[in-house]
Design a protein around this motif. Structure first.
Motif, PDB file in Angstrom:
ATOM      1  N   ALA A 262       0.826  -1.216   0.000  1.00  0.00           N
ATOM      2  CA  ALA A 262       0.000   0.000   0.000  1.00  0.00           C
ATOM      3  C   ALA A 262       0.859   1.265   0.000  1.00  0.00           C
ATOM      4  O   ALA A 262       0.383   2.348  -0.350  1.00  0.00           O
ATOM      5  CB  ALA A 262      -0.937   0.001   1.203  1.00  0.00           C
ATOM      6  N   LEU A 263       2.137   1.119   0.375  1.00  0.00           N
ATOM      7  CA  LEU A 263       3.036   2.279   0.358  1.00  0.00           C
ATOM      8  C   LEU A 263       3.463   2.650  -1.063  1.00  0.00           C
ATOM      9  O   LEU A 263       3.851   3.783  -1.333  1.00  0.00           O
ATOM     10  CB  LEU A 263       4.286   1.989   1.196  1.00  0.00           C
ATOM     11  CG  LEU A 263       4.006   1.701   2.675  1.00  0.00           C
ATOM     12  CD1 LEU A 263       5.238   1.116   3.345  1.00  0.00           C
ATOM     13  CD2 LEU A 263       3.567   2.982   3.380  1.00  0.00           C
ATOM     14  N   ALA A 264       3.434   1.683  -1.953  1.00  0.00           N
ATOM     15  CA  ALA A 264       3.787   1.956  -3.349  1.00  0.00           C
ATOM     16  C   ALA A 264       2.645   2.729  -4.007  1.00  0.00           C
ATOM     17  O   ALA A 264       1.595   2.964  -3.400  1.00  0.00           O
ATOM     18  CB  ALA A 264       4.043   0.646  -4.082  1.00  0.00           C
ATOM     19  N   LYS A 265       2.837   3.102  -5.275  1.00  0.00           N
ATOM     20  CA  LYS A 265       1.765   3.795  -5.984  1.00  0.00           C
ATOM     21  C   LYS A 265       0.552   2.857  -6.084  1.00  0.00           C
ATOM     22  O   LYS A 265       0.709   1.632  -6.130  1.00  0.00           O
ATOM     23  CB  LYS A 265       2.240   4.179  -7.390  1.00  0.00           C
ATOM     24  CG  LYS A 265       3.183   5.373  -7.378  1.00  0.00           C
ATOM     25  CD  LYS A 265       3.267   5.989  -8.769  1.00  0.00           C
ATOM     26  CE  LYS A 265       4.357   7.057  -8.811  1.00  0.00           C
ATOM     27  NZ  LYS A 265       4.865   7.247 -10.196  1.00  0.00           N
ATOM     28  N   PRO A 266      -0.652   3.430  -6.156  1.00  0.00           N
ATOM     29  CA  PRO A 266      -1.858   2.581  -6.180  1.00  0.00           C
ATOM     30  C   PRO A 266      -1.887   1.612  -7.367  1.00  0.00           C
ATOM     31  O   PRO A 266      -2.446   0.527  -7.265  1.00  0.00           O
ATOM     32  CB  PRO A 266      -3.002   3.592  -6.286  1.00  0.00           C
ATOM     33  CG  PRO A 266      -2.422   4.901  -5.875  1.00  0.00           C
ATOM     34  CD  PRO A 266      -0.948   4.865  -6.179  1.00  0.00           C
ATOM     35  N   ASP A 267      -1.292   2.004  -8.479  1.00  0.00           N
ATOM     36  CA  ASP A 267      -1.299   1.129  -9.662  1.00  0.00           C
ATOM     37  C   ASP A 267       0.042   0.406  -9.838  1.00  0.00           C
ATOM     38  O   ASP A 267       0.364  -0.076 -10.930  1.00  0.00           O
ATOM     39  CB  ASP A 267      -1.632   1.934 -10.917  1.00  0.00           C
ATOM     40  CG  ASP A 267      -0.570   2.996 -11.217  1.00  0.00           C
ATOM     41  OD1 ASP A 267       0.276   3.262 -10.308  1.00  0.00           O
ATOM     42  OD2 ASP A 267      -0.574   3.554 -12.325  1.00  0.00           O
ATOM     43  N   ALA A 268       0.809   0.299  -8.762  1.00  0.00           N
ATOM     44  CA  ALA A 268       2.095  -0.411  -8.859  1.00  0.00           C
ATOM     45  C   ALA A 268       1.864  -1.886  -9.200  1.00  0.00           C
ATOM     46  O   ALA A 268       0.857  -2.474  -8.799  1.00  0.00           O
ATOM     47  CB  ALA A 268       2.858  -0.306  -7.538  1.00  0.00           C
ATOM     48  N   ILE A 269       2.801  -2.454  -9.955  1.00  0.00           N
ATOM     49  CA  ILE A 269       2.712  -3.888 -10.270  1.00  0.00           C
ATOM     50  C   ILE A 269       3.737  -4.644  -9.429  1.00  0.00           C
ATOM     51  O   ILE A 269       4.772  -4.096  -9.034  1.00  0.00           O
ATOM     52  CB  ILE A 269       2.935  -4.186 -11.771  1.00  0.00           C
ATOM     53  CG1 ILE A 269       4.287  -3.615 -12.257  1.00  0.00           C
ATOM     54  CG2 ILE A 269       1.781  -3.653 -12.604  1.00  0.00           C
ATOM     55  CD1 ILE A 269       4.675  -4.076 -13.662  1.00  0.00           C
ATOM     56  N   VAL A 270       3.401  -5.921  -9.149  1.00  0.00           N
ATOM     57  CA  VAL A 270       4.262  -6.791  -8.333  1.00  0.00           C
ATOM     58  C   VAL A 270       4.789  -7.921  -9.204  1.00  0.00           C
ATOM     59  O   VAL A 270       4.011  -8.602  -9.885  1.00  0.00           O
ATOM     60  CB  VAL A 270       3.491  -7.381  -7.134  1.00  0.00           C
ATOM     61  CG1 VAL A 270       4.348  -8.383  -6.377  1.00  0.00           C
ATOM     62  CG2 VAL A 270       3.009  -6.262  -6.213  1.00  0.00           C
ATOM     63  N   MET A 271       6.102  -8.132  -9.164  1.00  0.00           N
ATOM     64  CA  MET A 271       6.739  -9.163  -9.998  1.00  0.00           C
ATOM     65  C   MET A 271       7.556 -10.135  -9.138  1.00  0.00           C
ATOM     66  O   MET A 271       8.005  -9.792  -8.039  1.00  0.00           O
ATOM     67  CB  MET A 271       7.654  -8.489 -11.018  1.00  0.00           C
ATOM     68  CG  MET A 271       6.907  -7.525 -11.941  1.00  0.00           C
ATOM     69  SD  MET A 271       8.020  -6.541 -12.993  1.00  0.00           S
ATOM     70  CE  MET A 271       8.704  -7.842 -14.025  1.00  0.00           C
ATOM     71  N   HIS A 272       7.723 -11.333  -9.656  1.00  0.00           N
ATOM     72  CA  HIS A 272       8.545 -12.348  -8.977  1.00  0.00           C
ATOM     73  C   HIS A 272       9.014 -13.330 -10.044  1.00  0.00           C
ATOM     74  O   HIS A 272       8.208 -13.756 -10.877  1.00  0.00           O
ATOM     75  CB  HIS A 272       7.721 -13.071  -7.899  1.00  0.00           C
ATOM     76  CG  HIS A 272       8.538 -13.953  -7.002  1.00  0.00           C
ATOM     77  ND1 HIS A 272       9.154 -15.099  -7.444  1.00  0.00           N
ATOM     78  CD2 HIS A 272       8.852 -13.839  -5.680  1.00  0.00           C
ATOM     79  CE1 HIS A 272       9.815 -15.645  -6.428  1.00  0.00           C
ATOM     80  NE2 HIS A 272       9.641 -14.905  -5.349  1.00  0.00           N
ATOM     81  N   PRO A 273      10.297 -13.725 -10.036  1.00  0.00           N
ATOM     82  CA  PRO A 273      10.780 -14.613 -11.100  1.00  0.00           C
ATOM     83  C   PRO A 273      10.341 -16.071 -10.924  1.00  0.00           C
ATOM     84  O   PRO A 273      10.465 -16.851 -11.867  1.00  0.00           O
ATOM     85  CB  PRO A 273      12.308 -14.505 -10.965  1.00  0.00           C
ATOM     86  CG  PRO A 273      12.535 -14.167  -9.518  1.00  0.00           C
ATOM     87  CD  PRO A 273      11.373 -13.303  -9.110  1.00  0.00           C
ATOM     88  N   GLY A 274       9.828 -16.444  -9.721  1.00  0.00           N
ATOM     89  CA  GLY A 274       9.427 -17.823  -9.464  1.00  0.00           C
ATOM     90  C   GLY A 274      10.626 -18.729  -9.374  1.00  0.00           C
ATOM     91  O   GLY A 274      11.704 -18.378  -9.875  1.00  0.00           O
ATOM     92  N   PRO A 275      10.490 -19.896  -8.767  1.00  0.00           N
ATOM     93  CA  PRO A 275       9.320 -20.276  -7.969  1.00  0.00           C
ATOM     94  C   PRO A 275       9.261 -19.520  -6.643  1.00  0.00           C
ATOM     95  O   PRO A 275      10.293 -19.238  -6.051  1.00  0.00           O
ATOM     96  CB  PRO A 275       9.528 -21.778  -7.727  1.00  0.00           C
ATOM     97  CG  PRO A 275      10.986 -22.013  -7.901  1.00  0.00           C
ATOM     98  CD  PRO A 275      11.506 -20.963  -8.807  1.00  0.00           C
ATOM     99  N   MET A 276       8.053 -19.198  -6.247  1.00  0.00           N
ATOM    100  CA  MET A 276       7.878 -18.390  -5.040  1.00  0.00           C
ATOM    101  C   MET A 276       7.981 -19.217  -3.766  1.00  0.00           C
ATOM    102  O   MET A 276       7.532 -20.355  -3.719  1.00  0.00           O
ATOM    103  CB  MET A 276       6.480 -17.772  -5.047  1.00  0.00           C
ATOM    104  CG  MET A 276       6.273 -16.713  -6.100  1.00  0.00           C
ATOM    105  SD  MET A 276       4.616 -15.988  -5.963  1.00  0.00           S
ATOM    106  CE  MET A 276       3.637 -17.214  -6.867  1.00  0.00           C
ATOM    107  N   ASN A 277       8.552 -18.598  -2.751  1.00  0.00           N
ATOM    108  CA  ASN A 277       8.404 -19.108  -1.386  1.00  0.00           C
ATOM    109  C   ASN A 277       7.296 -18.299  -0.732  1.00  0.00           C
ATOM    110  O   ASN A 277       7.557 -17.243  -0.148  1.00  0.00           O
ATOM    111  CB  ASN A 277       9.694 -18.899  -0.594  1.00  0.00           C
ATOM    112  CG  ASN A 277      10.848 -19.709  -1.132  1.00  0.00           C
ATOM    113  OD1 ASN A 277      10.759 -20.922  -1.219  1.00  0.00           O
ATOM    114  ND2 ASN A 277      11.942 -19.044  -1.480  1.00  0.00           N
TER     115      ASN A 277
END
Lengths: 318, 318, 318
Positions: A262-277
């Motif tokens: 919520a601290l990022a911009k409201p339209d911020a995108i979240v990325m992860h290269p996988g595999p996720m923990n």
């Protein structure tokens, strides 16, 4: 010194690392990938660009996930694909890798996709191969994993096309990541004005500021007003070492939750290269949430790999 | 007794061993392979000769290298290829091999490429299969590895076409080699007047002279004025046994160096079936030197395997 | 509750278990399979129905045999096939299976063939996937293995077309069989008037009569005048437990011999899903005898899997 990734005419010959790629070639790959996004959505997801070519996935280190992405990309280009899992424990000497590679060249393989636990393995092989062979680095130790870096940049460009106005945060184990360094390089090359890294001191390289990034140790400060949050995978083996207290502690400080996002911009995108923990570096609510583009990254990964393969196959100069 | 490798009309039905192949069929395979050498150099390295056929690589013994050569050959012929690694430790009884094979026949497989640690396995399977199925021996214990023998002969013929005027030395572990015996047979059948074997007594079969060869224990004498030097691979496990003192000692006596090679004719070629033990049976300077045709052997191996597969698929008589 | 296997319009969407399949769909699969029997006998055994589609064989439990049948079926339909052996021991959490699946969906896979040691795994995945993805259960724990059940029914229909006049005996470990329950359901749905199960009490489910079958503990009584004898595989691990005295004892009571088979109708057929334990549940003389249709079952298995895949790929509604 000449660039081992480029032909004499400056065209892409091998893809070994993002470092050393001119901006024009980065953009060529990204633009070509755009044209392959559509192929995956067709009824018949095949184009004949690599028909009759032999692509060898030589995995000295097992990775079903990465092998699958390259296998699908090559098959959609109509190539013949040969998967080789080479047990490095059975190899006593460095030359043996070259003998393996020389044999495949002698069988008229056209392209090698190389995965190896040792940094520099793909460069080593690329320096050695015959001029008409093309090499793609699919991850070498801590060094590089350029198609991952490219698909990340491609994803950002798709969601945030105006790259000259972005604030991007890379969060987590930058020290051991084979993509963080490449990504920083690609992003600054493409004109992103502000790249931040957020991590404890123990997970940052000494010279990280020299890459042109701003360093944060506090996640709340680092995420403030960013457009893109790129999470890195935390290798489980780091947990057992002296670098980190525990997975719970790490999640508390550097795990991405809805509250922190919520601290990022409201339209911020979240990325992860996988595999996720899940529950270690990222909360499931975020991973599966509305701002997550983690699965589109995978989709674009196929398009980017098809782009790289087709560009390499088309550049027949030495 | 009828020849299990031939149809009633005397055409090639299975490829189980070079022994028992008439000279005309040897030449048919070699001549057909010539036509496939060019295919590998084309832009689109595919011909539709086995389109819609199912080739099963059944490997009861793991060999990524050999499996790859057959997989590439079959895919260049447009076949569908199914790789099966069958763990023989899970097989309690001999019938189970046949049940495995019977199941694949019932699935309308067309061709089996068989690798097995036991001598005679491919013959056993060939005797059992339905009349329209074709079997290729890809190595059975110490017995035979006929496509390796054929590609060696093909390579010699390419570099030294006048086979009636050749002096050929085979050097090393003839006793445990599955190719040496086949090669001797092929070479004498094709009219090579002088075949020598060079090895310590412990690595030669008792009856080796009966194969029509001259025996040398001294490498300097044996290499004198030969046109072709065929090195054999020394299995590492021989080193631990009573047969040989040490790898260093072996290299000193029977390893091929530039100095020893100078005893052969100036235009002599050097061959090795691979994988090489550099510094044991062959020095790297020779293996990678100007007289080495070790990598061309690999190239011709694909052409020879394509030739064998296409001939077998074309001979539809029982 | 809506049926997870069917689209809103009542067409086949996933194949998870035979239970819940309407009679019309059972017959659609069987009728479509008829048309594929001929394809396997052609010179070019390929049809382009799945060209450009990506079929992923995701095997959380290793089964070369089953994987091969699906791989051959998919390749004969011209699909691109990706084999993934996923080591479940490396998966710490349930979500990871879904992350694996989500990644493949993001790569635009079209169809998943799932094998898993846990009952319900294929249902779990099918509930989760995007609407355009198709899931086939290739065996989940003790629960179901519907293509095996379908190929058995197809085989019976081919040899005994008048299903309203059949007496069928299922012999052996019904309790642990993933096909017996499905088969009973399919046979009663298709109008078979008499289905018997023959087994010791320890290898029968408590509620077996509720499935509409007649229960026999004595094989001689149970085989009397039947048209079809369906033998079940006895898992070796049952032998070590408290359920059975010994393989010899089991063979004596419930193994199928020529003598016992003589009690069935003279034209009765003998079936087995494979792999057989010769000398445990079936004598080799019977397995390889004139009444055995065990290998035709394997042949029809390819046709049935091609039918299921082509029907699923053709039903593009949600």
């Amino acid at each position: 010194m000449n660039n081992p990734q480029l032909t004499k005419n400056g065209e892409l010959k091998h893809l070994l690392s993002i470092e050393g790629l001119p901006k024009a070639i980065l953009n060529q790959i990204l633009d070509t990938a755009e044209s392959f996004v559509g192929v995956a959505e067709r009824e018949v997801k095949k184009v004949p660009l690599l028909r009759g070519k032999t692509v060898c996935n030589i995995f000295f280190e097992n990775s079903t996930r990465t092998r699958t992405t390259f296998e699908i990309a090559a098959k959609r280009l109509s190539a013949d694909v040969i998967n080789l899992n080479v047990n490095t424990s059975s190899q006593s000497k460095g030359e043996t890798i070259l003998d393996t590679v020389d044999n495949l060249i002698a069988m008229h393989a056209d392209m090698f996709v190389i995965r190896h636990a040792q940094s520099g393995a793909a460069h080593f092989i690329a320096r050695h191969v015959a001029p008409h062979i093309r090499v793609i680095n699919a991850g070498d130790g801590r060094h590089a994993h350029p198609t991952q870096g490219l698909l990340d940049v491609f994803t950002i460009r798709r969601y945030k096309p105006d790259m000259h106005n972005l604030r991007i945060a890379i969060v987590g184990d930058v020290l051991h990541s084979r993509v963080a360094r490449s990504e920083i390089h690609a992003l600054t090359t493409l004109g992103v004005p502000e790249v931040r890294v957020i991590a404890p001191k123990t997970l940052l390289p000494h010279d990280v500021e020299r890459l042109g990034v701003q360093v944060y140790h506090d996640m709340n400060a680092g995420l403030k007003d960013v457009d893109v949050v790129m999470m890195l995978r935390l290798q489980n083996e780091r947990m057992n070492g002296a670098l980190l207290p525990s997975a719970q502690e790490y999640f508390k400080c550097y795990g991405l939750t809805q509250e922190k996002l919520a601290l990022a911009k409201p339209d911020a995108i979240v990325m992860h290269p996988g595999p996720m923990n899940r529950g270690v570096e990222i909360d499931s609510a975020v991973a599966d949430g509305a701002q997550s583009v983690i699965l589109p990254q995978v989709t674009y990964g196929i398009a980017v790999r098809m782009a790289v393969m087709s560009i390499l196959a088309g550049n027949t100069e030495e």
